[in-house]
Write a protein that holds these residues in place. Structure first.
Motif, PDB file in Angstrom:
ATOM      1  N   ASP A 535      33.977  42.246 -21.304  1.00 27.39           N
ATOM      2  CA  ASP A 535      32.857  41.657 -22.017  1.00 27.39           C
ATOM      3  C   ASP A 535      32.718  40.248 -21.448  1.00 27.39           C
ATOM      4  OD1 ASP A 535      31.203  40.301 -23.703  1.00 27.39           O
ATOM      5  OD2 ASP A 535      32.162  40.964 -25.560  1.00 27.39           O
ATOM      6  N   ALA A 536      31.520  39.941 -20.957  1.00 31.43           N
ATOM      7  CA  ALA A 536      31.332  38.667 -20.269  1.00 31.43           C
ATOM      8  C   ALA A 536      31.752  37.486 -21.137  1.00 31.43           C
ATOM      9  CB  ALA A 536      29.870  38.529 -19.866  1.00 31.43           C
ATOM     10  N   ASN A 537      31.506  37.602 -22.443  1.00 33.66           N
ATOM     11  CA  ASN A 537      31.799  36.476 -23.326  1.00 33.66           C
ATOM     12  C   ASN A 537      33.205  36.472 -23.901  1.00 33.66           C
ATOM     13  OD1 ASN A 537      29.432  35.106 -23.087  1.00 33.66           O
ATOM     14  ND2 ASN A 537      28.417  36.278 -24.709  1.00 33.66           N
ATOM     15  N   ARG A 538      33.918  37.570 -23.669  1.00 38.50           N
ATOM     16  CA  ARG A 538      35.224  37.743 -24.294  1.00 38.50           C
ATOM     17  C   ARG A 538      36.153  36.543 -24.073  1.00 38.50           C
ATOM     18  NH1 ARG A 538      39.099  41.420 -25.980  1.00 38.50           N
ATOM     19  NH2 ARG A 538      41.031  41.064 -24.852  1.00 38.50           N
ATOM     20  N   LYS A 539      36.245  36.149 -22.818  1.00 42.52           N
ATOM     21  CA  LYS A 539      37.137  35.062 -22.445  1.00 42.52           C
ATOM     22  C   LYS A 539      36.749  33.763 -23.173  1.00 42.52           C
ATOM     23  CE  LYS A 539      37.324  32.741 -18.426  1.00 42.52           C
ATOM     24  NZ  LYS A 539      37.072  32.603 -16.988  1.00 42.52           N
ATOM     25  N   HIS A 540      35.440  33.515 -23.237  1.00 41.83           N
ATOM     26  CA  HIS A 540      34.977  32.267 -23.847  1.00 41.83           C
ATOM     27  C   HIS A 540      35.138  32.279 -25.364  1.00 41.83           C
ATOM     28  CE1 HIS A 540      33.736  31.078 -19.972  1.00 41.83           C
ATOM     29  NE2 HIS A 540      32.846  32.040 -19.854  1.00 41.83           N
ATOM     30  N   LEU A 541      34.885  33.447 -25.960  1.00 40.41           N
ATOM     31  CA  LEU A 541      35.097  33.549 -27.410  1.00 40.41           C
ATOM     32  C   LEU A 541      36.560  33.294 -27.736  1.00 40.41           C
ATOM     33  CD1 LEU A 541      32.882  36.633 -28.285  1.00 40.41           C
ATOM     34  CD2 LEU A 541      32.613  34.339 -29.231  1.00 40.41           C
ATOM     35  N   MET A 542      37.424  33.886 -26.914  1.00 43.19           N
ATOM     36  CA  MET A 542      38.857  33.692 -27.138  1.00 43.19           C
ATOM     37  C   MET A 542      39.255  32.230 -26.994  1.00 43.19           C
ATOM     38  SD  MET A 542      40.950  36.845 -25.519  1.00 43.19           S
ATOM     39  CE  MET A 542      42.377  35.809 -25.266  1.00 43.19           C
ATOM     40  N   ALA A 543      38.679  31.575 -26.017  1.00 43.53           N
ATOM     41  CA  ALA A 543      39.005  30.160 -25.796  1.00 43.53           C
ATOM     42  C   ALA A 543      38.626  29.328 -27.020  1.00 43.53           C
ATOM     43  CB  ALA A 543      38.287  29.644 -24.558  1.00 43.53           C
ATOM     44  N   LEU A 544      37.447  29.638 -27.596  1.00 41.40           N
ATOM     45  CA  LEU A 544      37.009  28.878 -28.773  1.00 41.40           C
ATOM     46  C   LEU A 544      37.847  29.213 -30.003  1.00 41.40           C
ATOM     47  CD1 LEU A 544      33.155  29.081 -28.196  1.00 41.40           C
ATOM     48  CD2 LEU A 544      34.581  27.026 -28.086  1.00 41.40           C
ATOM     49  N   ASN A 546      40.967  30.264 -30.048  1.00 41.34           N
ATOM     50  CA  ASN A 546      42.251  29.596 -29.831  1.00 41.34           C
ATOM     51  C   ASN A 546      42.166  28.121 -30.132  1.00 41.34           C
ATOM     52  OD1 ASN A 546      44.532  30.907 -28.944  1.00 41.34           O
ATOM     53  ND2 ASN A 546      43.632  31.332 -26.949  1.00 41.34           N
ATOM     54  N   PHE A 547      41.109  27.527 -29.614  1.00 42.78           N
ATOM     55  CA  PHE A 547      40.936  26.080 -29.743  1.00 42.78           C
ATOM     56  C   PHE A 547      40.864  25.677 -31.216  1.00 42.78           C
ATOM     57  CE2 PHE A 547      38.349  22.258 -30.216  1.00 42.78           C
ATOM     58  CZ  PHE A 547      38.987  21.398 -29.333  1.00 42.78           C
ATOM     59  N   TRP A 548      40.044  26.424 -31.983  1.00 46.56           N
ATOM     60  CA  TRP A 548      39.827  26.047 -33.378  1.00 46.56           C
ATOM     61  C   TRP A 548      41.078  26.308 -34.228  1.00 46.56           C
ATOM     62  CZ3 TRP A 548      36.514  22.730 -35.001  1.00 46.56           C
ATOM     63  CH2 TRP A 548      36.181  22.640 -36.363  1.00 46.56           C
ATOM     64  N   SER A 549      41.759  27.431 -33.978  1.00 44.11           N
ATOM     65  CA  SER A 549      42.945  27.685 -34.807  1.00 44.11           C
ATOM     66  C   SER A 549      44.083  26.733 -34.443  1.00 44.11           C
ATOM     67  CB  SER A 549      43.386  29.148 -34.746  1.00 44.11           C
ATOM     68  OG  SER A 549      43.548  29.547 -33.427  1.00 44.11           O
ATOM     69  N   GLU A 633      49.316  31.887 -19.215  1.00 41.08           N
ATOM     70  CA  GLU A 633      48.262  32.873 -18.966  1.00 41.08           C
ATOM     71  C   GLU A 633      47.362  32.419 -17.810  1.00 41.08           C
ATOM     72  OE1 GLU A 633      46.425  36.003 -18.960  1.00 41.08           O
ATOM     73  OE2 GLU A 633      47.078  36.040 -21.039  1.00 41.08           O
ATOM     74  N   LYS A 634      46.974  31.153 -17.842  1.00 37.78           N
ATOM     75  CA  LYS A 634      46.122  30.589 -16.792  1.00 37.78           C
ATOM     76  C   LYS A 634      46.796  30.711 -15.426  1.00 37.78           C
ATOM     77  CE  LYS A 634      42.217  28.431 -17.706  1.00 37.78           C
ATOM     78  NZ  LYS A 634      41.306  29.401 -17.481  1.00 37.78           N
ATOM     79  N   HIS A 635      48.098  30.403 -15.407  1.00 42.08           N
ATOM     80  CA  HIS A 635      48.842  30.444 -14.160  1.00 42.08           C
ATOM     81  C   HIS A 635      48.939  31.878 -13.627  1.00 42.08           C
ATOM     82  CE1 HIS A 635      51.911  29.351 -11.206  1.00 42.08           C
ATOM     83  NE2 HIS A 635      52.543  30.448 -11.575  1.00 42.08           N
ATOM     84  N   LEU A 636      49.220  32.821 -14.516  1.00 36.79           N
ATOM     85  CA  LEU A 636      49.395  34.205 -14.085  1.00 36.79           C
ATOM     86  C   LEU A 636      48.078  34.828 -13.641  1.00 36.79           C
ATOM     87  CD1 LEU A 636      51.970  35.416 -16.782  1.00 36.79           C
ATOM     88  CD2 LEU A 636      52.426  34.942 -14.374  1.00 36.79           C
ATOM     89  N   MET A 675      39.959  22.123 -22.030  1.00 37.02           N
ATOM     90  CA  MET A 675      38.963  22.313 -20.960  1.00 37.02           C
ATOM     91  C   MET A 675      38.296  23.682 -21.069  1.00 37.02           C
ATOM     92  SD  MET A 675      38.479  19.729 -19.201  1.00 37.02           S
ATOM     93  CE  MET A 675      38.862  18.460 -20.347  1.00 37.02           C
ATOM     94  N   ALA A 676      39.107  24.697 -21.383  1.00 39.21           N
ATOM     95  CA  ALA A 676      38.556  26.054 -21.506  1.00 39.21           C
ATOM     96  C   ALA A 676      37.549  26.126 -22.650  1.00 39.21           C
ATOM     97  CB  ALA A 676      39.683  27.058 -21.718  1.00 39.21           C
ATOM     98  N   ALA A 677      37.847  25.422 -23.751  1.00 37.71           N
ATOM     99  CA  ALA A 677      36.917  25.413 -24.888  1.00 37.71           C
ATOM    100  C   ALA A 677      35.629  24.691 -24.504  1.00 37.71           C
ATOM    101  CB  ALA A 677      37.567  24.732 -26.095  1.00 37.71           C
ATOM    102  N   LYS A 678      35.799  23.600 -23.797  1.00 37.75           N
ATOM    103  CA  LYS A 678      34.641  22.816 -23.366  1.00 37.75           C
ATOM    104  C   LYS A 678      33.738  23.676 -22.474  1.00 37.75           C
ATOM    105  CE  LYS A 678      33.748  18.484 -21.162  1.00 37.75           C
ATOM    106  NZ  LYS A 678      33.165  17.390 -21.635  1.00 37.75           N
TER     107      LYS A 678
END
Ligand SMILES: [Zn+2]
Length: 685
Positions: A535-544, A546-549, A633-636, A675-678
């Motif tokens: 899902d194109a947005n999956r990664k970005h939704l997850m980033a947000l 994660n960021f908020w929690s 995760e980013k590194h892998l 940065m990912a959230a941004k």
């Protein structure tokens, strides 16, 4: 989830506790109570330096001082201490190495078999093997290793270790991290074994206080069907009973998309505030006799209104009891003289100041306001304090859970079928055939009674256990998802036991590092089933998400830390004073880092977490874990997955910052997450 009993409990039981008598009062830091006085310690140091030469003076000083700090009258006279040191100090390099190797071998035997005994004795409790009888419970709760530390002080092995392989503080470990060879690191880890000698009655007392706090928390339920608004209207179902705070929070989260959602959320928020201020009437805690309006605190039944009687600050009395029990132990922990130091420097191996700084940097980030703005526009209203639990950044799966169940049940009808498929699964993650087969030969899959866990081995000849639920019609998707998480733990446990340079280096810096790999595996569960989850947005939704929690839990952790600092500054405080302090601290943190973002001042909401009461200072591990996981995760993502997992987890139990630097090239930092959230803000509207 990882079963930490294997490592932590055994180590704690073996090496931090002992069943000693009152003479133990002398094994303390304050020199006035110390059995072996400062003057005599210097004499012992001089004698040893004369015998072994000035070159060894530094090590002698450290070893003798530490051994003396734990030596009590029961262990022998001052002269016997001198004799012991003269006979037991090993100056010659090769001889010392050989002593180290013998100790390592013996500890592997002890840890390994004690761990195995626990695994076997707990089998009827943990595995799906018929009804649990009373005898199963008795043996399952028995800890075979609980008296080993006492034995090892009695037979002087503990002193032999202190003298030759002394303890290094976190500060010293940080200073030496890069300079030490792998052998020196392994020696330092051996030195962590004997740092305290807490009398068993104090340990028992702490256990009781924690367990009382735990019971208080687990019996703090609110009957939601009894709650009413100002119009005497009931909003929640009759039979809904929620535990504070998890149950209340999860219900609040689930109401983001319902018609009466906002009113329900506001009502839950009122309940939470009254829990924090202890204004909840005793008549409604775990009881359903009266209707209760949490806003006005009105209490009534068919016969009319009743007077609301609040608890006598019980919540804070429990916290205070745990503090006082911990504080009593301070004096028996010469190297970690406060609970704050024990929890951070010693257990997490990050100083409290360092953790606080990471959190403050994060919660002060300007990105917080931008994400808040997005949430506000998605909700179509101004934010309220409970929106720290905003739940709207969840990616949807392309397949339904029923379809997924069918798939996993067919693929894994039995425990054996999953066991057999393990090498195939990590093969898909990039592990070469031979390596995959070796790793999987060290993992045993069991059908668990509970949700599941991974229990590591403590000796190379044993296997780690992967436990998950498998019903008679096969493994459902939930069981499979958990199994993949646990598999991540098992892979870490195997690499960090078999491939570290020395036995004392086995494991990871702290639990966050094994959870990180478990979540990295779990995240790939659908890929491993061959389902395209792009899902194109999956990664970005997850980033947000994660960021908020992370923003939420960091605030809670900051309150937790400040409360313990306050307790140490006010050791004479009573429960009412503590309540006032917690309320003040939570508002202070809120006003500093949340009020502007939410447009609301003076909310005490960050003090609602139950862990603050029954597992103090545990909360900080969550956000630290999330940060580490994100960096890993980013590194892998951008490297060869299998090769890197193999390389990284061979580092073993270095200190967290050094481990991270070796693993991903930089220390623990929330920056990649921010940065990912941004970045995600450009895609999610
Ligand atoms: Zn886990």
């Amino acid at each position: 989830m990882k079963n930490t009993i294997g490592l932590f409990l055994i180590i704690a039981m073996m090496f931090n506790s002992c069943n000693c008598d009152k003479n133990e009062n002398s094994a303390v830091k304050s020199s006035k109570n110390k059995f072996i006085g400062e003057f005599f310690i210097n004499e012992v140091i001089d004698s040893l330096t004369n015998k072994f030469g000035k070159d060894n003076m530094q090590g002698i000083q450290k070893g003798v001082t530490q051994a003396a700090g734990l030596w009590t009258e029961k262990d022998g006279s001052e002269n016997e201490f001198l004799k012991f040191c003269m006979e037991s100090y090993v100056a010659e390099k090769n001889e010392r190495h050989s002593l180290f190797m013998k100790l390592s071998r013996n500890y592997e035997i002890l840890n390994g078999y004690f761990n195995r005994m626990s695994i076997e004795l707990k089998k009827p409790l943990h595995m799906d093997v018929g009804t649990v009888s009373r005898i199963d419970e008795i043996f399952g709760s028995y800890e075979p290793a609980s008296h080993v530390a006492e034995d090892f002080f009695n037979n002087k092995t503990a002193f032999l270790v202190c003298l030759n392989f002394p303890y290094y503080s976190l500060y010293e470990k940080v200073a030496n991290a890069e300079k030490w060879s792998s052998e020196e690191w392994a020696y330092a880890r051996l030195g962590d074994l004997y740092t305290s000698r807490v009398p068993s009655d104090l340990l028992l007392k702490l256990g009781e206080k924690v367990s009382e706090a735990d019971t208080y928390i687990s019996e703090y339920n609110i009957y939601m069907g009894k709650l009413v608004n100002d119009n005497e209207k009931q909003l929640f179902p009759d039979d809904m009973k929620l535990i504070s705070h998890w149950g209340l929070r999860d219900e609040l989260k689930s109401n983001y998309n319902s018609a009466e959602g906002l009113e329900k959320q506001r009502m839950i928020y009122e309940v939470m505030k009254k829990i924090i201020t202890q204004e909840v009437p005793m008549q409604v805690i775990n009881k359903n006799d009266f209707k209760w309006n949490p806003t006005s605190n009105r209490l009534y039944n068919e016969e009319g209104d009743v007077h609301a009687n609040p608890e006598p600050d019980t919540r804070y009395q429990h916290l205070l009891n745990v503090f006082l029990a911990q504080k009593e132990m301070d004096v028996y922990n010469p190297f970690q003289p406060t609970y704050i130091v024990r929890k951070f420097d010693s257990e997490m191996e990050l100083s409290q100041q360092e953790v606080e700084k990471l959190f403050v940097d994060y919660v002060s980030s300007p990105v917080v306001k931008e994400v808040a703005k997005l949430i506000k526009s998605r909700l179509g209203r101004n934010l309220e304090p409970f929106d720290i639990w905003y739940d709207g950044f969840k990616a949807r799966s392309s397949m339904s859970e029923t379809e997924l169940d069918k798939m996993t049940q067919k693929r894994y009808p039995t425990v054996e079928s999953f066991q057999k498929d393990l090498p195939e699964i990590i093969g898909k993650l990039g592990f070469a055939k031979e390596r995959a087969e070796f790793l999987c030969s060290k993992i045993t899959v069991d059908a668990s009674r509970g949700a599941g866990h991974a229990w590591g081995a403590e000796m190379k000849s044993d296997n780690s256990r992967l436990r998950t639920r498998i019903a008679s019609n096969g493994m459902n998707y939930k069981g499979y998802n958990i199994a993949i998480h646990e598999f991540g733990h098992n892979v870490e446990q195997t690499i960090s036991l078999h491939d570290v340079d020395y036995y004392t280096m086995r494991g990871v810096p702290n639990t966050a590092f094994t959870e990180a790999l478990a979540f990295v595996f779990q995240e790939r569960d659908l890929d491993l089933l061959g389902i395209n989850n792009e899902d194109a947005n999956r990664k970005h939704l997850m980033a947000l998400d994660n960021f908020w929690s992370t923003y939420e839990i960091m605030g809670v952790s900051l309150v937790d830390m400040r409360v313990w600092q306050w307790l140490y500054e006010h050791p004479e405080a009573n429960a009412t004073e503590l309540k006032a302090a917690v309320n003040e601290i939570s508002k202070e943190i809120w006003n500093k880092y949340y009020a502007d973002v939410f447009g609301v001042k003076d909310s005490p909401i960050l003090a609602i977490y139950s862990h603050m009461i029954d597992a103090p200072l545990y909360l900080s591990a969550y956000p630290i874990g999330l940060i580490i996981q994100f960096q890993l995760e980013k590194h892998l993502e951008s490297n060869n997955f299998a090769q890197e997992v193999d390389r990284i987890y061979r580092n073993g139990r270095l200190i967290p910052q050094f481990w991270m630097k070796k693993a991903v090239g930089r220390e623990i930092s929330p920056e990649p997450m921010i940065m990912a959230a941004k970045d995600a803000l450009n895609y999610i509207k």
